[in-house]
Scaffold this motif. Sequence first.
Motif, mmCIF file in Angstrom:
data_model
loop_
_atom_site.group_PDB
_atom_site.id
_atom_site.type_symbol
_atom_site.label_atom_id
_atom_site.label_comp_id
_atom_site.label_asym_id
_atom_site.label_seq_id
_atom_site.Cartn_x
_atom_site.Cartn_y
_atom_site.Cartn_z
ATOM 1 N N SER A 128 0.884 -1.147 -0.112
ATOM 2 C CA SER A 128 -0.134 -0.077 0.059
ATOM 3 C C SER A 128 0.866 1.362 -0.006
ATOM 4 O O SER A 128 0.689 2.161 -0.819
ATOM 5 N N ARG A 131 2.119 3.329 -3.146
ATOM 6 C CA ARG A 131 1.184 4.489 -3.769
ATOM 7 C C ARG A 131 1.584 5.761 -3.095
ATOM 8 O O ARG A 131 0.745 6.861 -3.568
ATOM 9 N N GLN A 133 3.398 9.380 -1.992
ATOM 10 C CA GLN A 133 4.245 10.560 -2.641
ATOM 11 C C GLN A 133 5.709 10.404 -1.864
ATOM 12 O O GLN A 133 5.417 10.480 -0.755
ATOM 13 N N SER A 178 2.660 -2.601 -6.742
ATOM 14 C CA SER A 178 2.383 -1.556 -7.799
ATOM 15 C C SER A 178 2.044 -0.334 -7.153
ATOM 16 O O SER A 178 1.443 -0.403 -6.056
ATOM 17 N N ASP A 179 2.571 0.866 -7.775
ATOM 18 C CA ASP A 179 2.114 2.216 -7.157
ATOM 19 C C ASP A 179 0.820 2.911 -7.886
ATOM 20 O O ASP A 179 0.436 3.857 -7.751
ATOM 21 N N GLU A 180 0.217 1.779 -8.993
ATOM 22 C CA GLU A 180 -1.132 2.259 -9.542
ATOM 23 C C GLU A 180 -2.296 2.098 -8.375
ATOM 24 O O GLU A 180 -2.450 1.522 -7.754
ATOM 25 N N PRO A 181 -3.298 3.364 -8.312
ATOM 26 C CA PRO A 181 -4.284 3.243 -7.688
ATOM 27 C C PRO A 181 -5.242 2.025 -8.081
ATOM 28 O O PRO A 181 -5.133 1.474 -9.178
ATOM 29 N N GLN A 197 -8.855 8.659 -1.397
ATOM 30 C CA GLN A 197 -8.357 7.734 -2.265
ATOM 31 C C GLN A 197 -6.669 7.413 -1.994
ATOM 32 O O GLN A 197 -6.136 6.437 -1.374
ATOM 33 N N TYR A 198 -6.164 8.669 -1.865
ATOM 34 C CA TYR A 198 -4.578 8.641 -1.507
ATOM 35 C C TYR A 198 -4.677 8.302 -0.189
ATOM 36 O O TYR A 198 -3.841 7.147 0.058
ATOM 37 N N GLU A 201 -5.995 4.392 0.162
ATOM 38 C CA GLU A 201 -4.964 3.341 -0.600
ATOM 39 C C GLU A 201 -3.775 3.299 -0.342
ATOM 40 O O GLU A 201 -2.841 2.175 -0.495
ATOM 41 N N GLY A 202 -3.116 4.595 0.225
ATOM 42 C CA GLY A 202 -1.525 4.468 0.372
ATOM 43 C C GLY A 202 -1.267 4.491 1.637
ATOM 44 O O GLY A 202 -1.168 3.501 2.486
ATOM 45 N N HIS A 205 -3.417 2.141 4.312
ATOM 46 C CA HIS A 205 -3.364 0.790 4.012
ATOM 47 C C HIS A 205 -4.512 0.072 4.531
ATOM 48 O O HIS A 205 -4.425 -0.855 4.999
#
Length: 306
Positions: A128, A131, A133, A178-181, A197-198, A201-202, A205
Amino acid sequence: MLRQLGVAAIVLAAVGAAGFWFLTAPQRIGVQEVAALGGGDAARGERIFYAGGCTSCHAKPGAQGDEALQLAGGLELKTPFGTFVAPNISSDPNDGIGAWSAEDLANAMLKGTSPDGSHFYPAFPYASYARMQPSDIGDLHAFMKTLPAVAGKAPDHQLGFPFNIRRGLGLWKLLFLSDEPVVALPADASDAVKLGQYLTEGPGHCGECHTPRNAIGGTDKGRWLAGAVAAEGEGKVPNITSGEGGIGDWSENDIAYFLESGFTPEFDTVGGSMAAVQRNMAKLRPEDREAIAAYLKAVPLHPNGY
């Protein structure tokens, strides 16, 4: 003829071994990601620290208040693959990660790679964190440097063969890192939903616990946030989509208030491992909790995943 076959078998084995070694090599972040780490801002990093729920696993078991900032590790996560033990991630330079650079932390969180170049186990939720920054990780590093140094290493993981062979995790990463959403948002999604979402999903987690997993421990993204059997094999983690058995009757305000207070719309209180998560979420900005709520109401609906 037999000799030729023997030589061919040896050559094929060597090629296969070389291919395995190449495919499973730990990866590191690139030059652009290193530059994007920035100088690090501890004030901003505190927000990312609580969004990431670092205390939930790495604080001493049962610690609360200021003691929860003593990140000595030791929490045991018993799974079908063995027992994983959360390590010391305090600022102690010998037993914790006080000697790590921001780049070291970014390699761990974005690539699951340790400073010595080995794979971390995905009990550490880098699948997670990948994703995130890089600038947020730079800020997180700056904040974690301000936390107490705690001496003492946590016990090692207790894993049997073949799960104690870290190199094989390179194949797992090829499948699941993967770093994809996860969710493809519509082009007109609001800024709040995108922020949610950030965070979800990031750093947050949430999918690591709330999404079913397959036989080799990868999350089933086709049933994202649908609920799952707890990683420890006992208990169930709830469905947090609006599908059958989920939180469809919760409003965005209900979700945001739950994350702030720990109270459900029925005035039940949060319990189990989610209690520690909720305490972290309560330290976020109100707009962060509102954004998470907006995202959860926007994700695809799924029936219970357990």
